[in-house]
Design an enzyme around this catalytic site. Structure first.
Site, PDB file in Angstrom:
ATOM      1  NE  ARG A   1     -11.226 -27.252  -2.578  1.00  0.00           N
ATOM      2  CZ  ARG A   1     -12.316 -26.574  -2.904  1.00  0.00           C
ATOM      3  NH1 ARG A   1     -13.245 -27.156  -3.650  1.00  0.00           N
ATOM      4  NH2 ARG A   1     -12.484 -25.330  -2.508  1.00  0.00           N
TER       5      ARG A   1
ATOM      6  CE  LYS B   1     -20.665  -5.615  -6.326  1.00  0.00           C
ATOM      7  NZ  LYS B   1     -22.001  -6.168  -6.634  1.00  0.00           N
TER       8      LYS B   1
ATOM      9  N   GLY C   1     -10.373 -17.852  -2.680  1.00  0.00           N
ATOM     10  CA  GLY C   1      -9.933 -18.285  -3.998  1.00  0.00           C
ATOM     11  C   GLY C   1      -9.033 -17.309  -4.722  1.00  0.00           C
TER      12      GLY C   1
ATOM     13  N   GLY D   1     -15.705 -20.135   1.683  1.00  0.00           N
ATOM     14  CA  GLY D   1     -16.767 -19.602   2.526  1.00  0.00           C
ATOM     15  C   GLY D   1     -16.528 -19.854   4.002  1.00  0.00           C
TER      16      GLY D   1
END
Length: 399
Positions: free
Chosen positions: A41, A198, A354, A377
């Protein structure tokens, strides 16, 4: 998505002698002593700083780090060591400002790293008074932190609206271009790979992508719930039976539009998750009651390869098995290699999330795909079709 960019301002000569406030993403992994363990980053944050310096500006770099309690920064929350690492990478002296809200003296050609912005009371709630105070520090605001673009906070949303001039940095501009190319302007066939444990965490993505893509590949625990929806027995595999109805809706969308939703035909099963777990490959109808699915089998990999080889655009988010363990990694490795092959054959491929980035690196294809998104996100919310507040703020300023 049209936004004003830092590059455009530099080319216009609009930064000469200006104070530039760059909202970067320096939220990097560190060890127990606070030393940076992955500088990816920081490398991605450099072009914006160099660009602003080239334009003749004095540069302030702002970032969050972790999730500190506002107003109570600890030594572990401080960006000081990160700033030191960034300065070494930049190859020039920089200054670190701990208390910066009441003013920062920055001259053209200088770089100042500001302390963790999440230490400021009101940052997360986008407090108007905090925003006004920060806006006085700069002449030009630059958002270059795509990883926080889904947060409407003081340094990501409020400042973009309040600053005299606001624009997107090169990393944010690159993200916008790549995501637009992958979805709104996608060449077809368009294939989306959505994996993970999930359905509940990816349900919005699945529902948003289903009408848009030609092929929707699901993997991991998500695929298990789809298998339940098809009436298969999956032993003790991770699944969400309560969401079978939602899976059927997605399957219906794909069927009615003539799209494809290929489910596993063979799988790797074991009695428990572990490096020591004995495993076997079997067809779907051969799964025993006390076995769990932990990867896709070779027949499934071969089937999925057929969809990927003809793709012109591929969006990949989520592994198809427990790839971190050698006994359950083959499915994700095969998938990663096929995505890389599709890229070499001219497809535009974008990887985000990730676990997915970790898999791409583990199987040495990170440099063989078209684009790796820096946002976790934010990447997911974009795929869900949501408006990202930080980008929306810049779009409104551009209008």
């Amino acid at each position: 998505m049209k936004v004003k960019t830092l590059e455009e301002l530099v080319n216009e000569g609009a930064l000469e002698g200006k104070r530039v406030f760059i909202r970067a993403d320096m939220n990097v992994p560190r060890d127990a002593e606070g030393n940076v363990t992955d500088d990816h980053r920081l490398k991605e944050s450099m072009p914006a700083v160099k660009m602003a310096l080239k334009g003749g500006a004095g540069v302030m770099v702002c970032s969050h780090l972790g999730r500190p309690k506002e107003g109570e920064l600890t030594e572990q929350d401080s960006l000081a060591k990160v700033a030191e690492t960034f300065g070494n990478m930049l190859g020039m002296p920089i200054r670190f400002e701990k208390d910066w809200l009441n003013g920062v003296d920055v001259k053209p050609g200088e770089v100042v790293i500001l302390e963790n912005c999440r230490g400021n009371v009101g940052e997360k709630k986008n407090d108007p008074e905090l925003v006004k105070k920060m806006a006085k520090l700069c002449d030009v605001y630059v958002n270059d932190a795509f990883g926080t673009a889904h947060r409407a906070q003081a340094t990501t949303d409020g400042l973009a609206r309040e600053a005299e001039v606001a624009c997107a940095g090169p990393l944010l501009a690159k993200e916008i271009k790549a995501l637009t190319k992958a979805v709104a302007e996608a060449k077809r066939p368009l294939v989306a790979i959505v994996g993970g444990s999930k359905v509940s965490t990816k349900l919005t993505i699945l529902k948003h992508l289903a009408p848009l893509v030609d092929t929707l590949i699901v993997g991991g625990g998500i695929a298990n719930t789809f298998l339940l929806a098809e009436g298969h027995h999956i032993g003790t595999s991770l699944a969400e039976p309560a969401l079978v109805g939602e899976c059927k809706e997605v399957m219906k969308i794909m069927k009615e539009k003539g799209g494809h939703l290929p489910l596993p035909v063979d799988v790797v099963v074991a009695h428990h998750i572990g490096y020591d777990a004995g495993f076997r490959i079997c067809d779907l109808d051969d799964i025993e009651a006390d076995e769990m699915i932990l990867d896709i089998g070779p027949k499934t990999s071969k089937m999925l390869a057929e969809y990927l080889k003809d793709a012109k655009t591929i969006i990949w988010n989520g592994p198809v098995g427990v790839f971190e363990m050698d006994n359950f990694k083959e499915g994700t490795r095969d998938l990663a290699e096929k995505v890389a092959e599709a890229t070499a054959n001219g497809a535009f491929t974008i990887v985000g999330g990730g676990d997915t980035i970790a898999a791409a690196k583990a199987f040495k294809v990170a440099d063989k795909v078209s684009y790796i998104s820096t946002g976790g996100g934010a990447f997911l919310e974009f795929l869900e079709g949501k408006t990202l507040p930080a980008i929306a703020a810049l779009q409104e300023r551009t209008k």
